[in-house]
Design a protein around this motif. Structure first.
Motif, mmCIF file in Angstrom:
data_model
loop_
_atom_site.group_PDB
_atom_site.id
_atom_site.type_symbol
_atom_site.label_atom_id
_atom_site.label_comp_id
_atom_site.label_asym_id
_atom_site.label_seq_id
_atom_site.Cartn_x
_atom_site.Cartn_y
_atom_site.Cartn_z
ATOM 1 N N ASP A 115 0.759 -1.021 -0.130
ATOM 2 C CA ASP A 115 0.001 -0.022 -0.083
ATOM 3 C C ASP A 115 0.911 1.190 0.065
ATOM 4 O O ASP A 115 2.009 1.244 0.956
ATOM 5 C CB ASP A 115 -1.079 -0.026 1.029
ATOM 6 N N GLY A 116 0.686 2.399 -0.813
ATOM 7 C CA GLY A 116 1.591 3.404 -1.142
ATOM 8 C C GLY A 116 0.710 4.717 -1.256
ATOM 9 O O GLY A 116 -0.374 4.703 -1.529
ATOM 10 N N ARG A 117 1.398 5.735 -0.699
ATOM 11 C CA ARG A 117 0.903 7.071 -1.153
ATOM 12 C C ARG A 117 2.058 7.950 -1.491
ATOM 13 O O ARG A 117 3.338 7.743 -0.885
ATOM 14 C CB ARG A 117 0.280 7.704 0.231
ATOM 15 N N VAL A 118 1.983 8.817 -2.609
ATOM 16 C CA VAL A 118 2.941 9.475 -3.121
ATOM 17 C C VAL A 118 2.441 11.049 -3.164
ATOM 18 O O VAL A 118 1.195 11.330 -3.369
ATOM 19 C CB VAL A 118 3.256 9.103 -4.586
ATOM 20 N N GLU A 119 3.249 11.878 -3.060
ATOM 21 C CA GLU A 119 3.168 13.320 -3.079
ATOM 22 C C GLU A 119 3.135 13.645 -4.441
ATOM 23 O O GLU A 119 3.666 13.233 -5.267
ATOM 24 C CB GLU A 119 4.123 14.089 -2.368
ATOM 25 N N PRO A 120 2.409 15.027 -4.844
ATOM 26 C CA PRO A 120 2.468 15.193 -6.266
ATOM 27 C C PRO A 120 3.944 15.562 -6.608
ATOM 28 O O PRO A 120 4.679 16.210 -5.939
ATOM 29 C CB PRO A 120 1.648 16.736 -6.134
ATOM 30 N N ASP A 121 4.384 15.244 -7.918
ATOM 31 C CA ASP A 121 5.526 15.349 -8.400
ATOM 32 C C ASP A 121 6.598 14.486 -7.859
ATOM 33 O O ASP A 121 7.940 14.775 -7.873
ATOM 34 C CB ASP A 121 6.018 16.833 -8.470
ATOM 35 N N ALA A 122 6.352 13.480 -7.124
ATOM 36 C CA ALA A 122 7.220 12.839 -6.337
ATOM 37 C C ALA A 122 8.090 12.052 -7.618
ATOM 38 O O ALA A 122 7.577 11.530 -8.504
ATOM 39 C CB ALA A 122 6.437 11.605 -5.502
ATOM 40 N N ALA A 123 9.471 11.775 -7.303
ATOM 41 C CA ALA A 123 10.272 11.156 -8.342
ATOM 42 C C ALA A 123 10.000 9.834 -8.564
ATOM 43 O O ALA A 123 9.941 9.312 -9.679
ATOM 44 C CB ALA A 123 11.721 11.170 -7.807
#
Length: 223
Positions: A190-198
């Protein structure tokens, strides 16, 4: 005379057993695809392989009088030390990171700092308890892409079988939670990324993440 012959046969058999070449035994094993060991030398009791799947080099020492197997293995830019004691009725497995070193190139290369220790206690095929943790910091994927991954904490639990739990996070970039059921060969990420994450292009390319989404849940292995 018959006693002398019997004694000679016994000595020969024991010598053959103690010096049984590891390379000969390895050739008799029907290894699964991509698990065939390379550069095997020494005996079955104390030997070495330059590569075994994604591990290498791998060194082992079997000490039957102490009911113990000692392992030194290379994995992802680091040497690791492992041991198995007291099998099969009351066993204990330990794994801990040791010195950093350059390993042979693999399809993917992970670098970083590791500390801690994992230990599992069990009997037969049953896991009784687990303790310890591995902490990774300054983790980075070096190949086939170059991406900063952040830090991680890995632990094991004996909960309806052996479970591996891991959290990987990089503030301002991403956070992942991994739950692996080692007995059922099932992994949930399960994951969450921030906007513009590499890491977003990689997740989108792997079809783990929709281009317009910031969260995902992926199940690997058996459902």
């Amino acid at each position: 005379m018959s006693r002398h012959i019997a004694w000679g046969v016994l000595v020969f058999a024991l010598t053959l057993l103690l010096e049984l070449p590891a390379a000969f035994v390895a050739r008799q094993v029907p290894w699964p695809a991509q698990w065939q060991p390379d550069g095997v030398s020494g005996s079955v009791w104390q030997g070495r392989a330059t590569r075994f799947a994604s591990l290498g080099p791998l060194e082992w020492e079997v000490r039957p009088w102490a009911r113990e197997v000692r392992l030194n293995l290379g994995f992802q830019q680091r040497f690791w030390e492992g041991s198995v004691r007291g099998w099969p009725w009351n066993w204990q497995v330990q794994l801990a990171p040791r010195a950093a070193s350059a390993m042979p190139a693999t399809a993917w290369v992970l670098d970083g700092r590791w500390q801690g220790r994992l230990q599992v206690n069990g009997a037969g095929r049953r896991c009784r308890s687990a303790e310890g943790e591995l902490l990774g910091s300054e983790l980075a994927l070096l190949s086939p892409w170059q991406i900063n991954l952040g830090s991680t904490r890995i632990e094991l639990q004996c909960r309806d079988g052996l479970q591996l739990l891991a959290v990987l996070q990089l503030p301002g970039e991403h956070g992942f939670k991994v739950e692996a059921d080692l007995q059922r060969q099932r992994v949930q990420v399960d994951g969450r990324v921030e906007p513009d994450a590499a890491v977003i292009p990689l997740l989108v390319q792997a079809r783990w993440l929709q281009p317009s989404s910031q969260t995902f849940s992926k199940v690997l292995g058996k459902p």
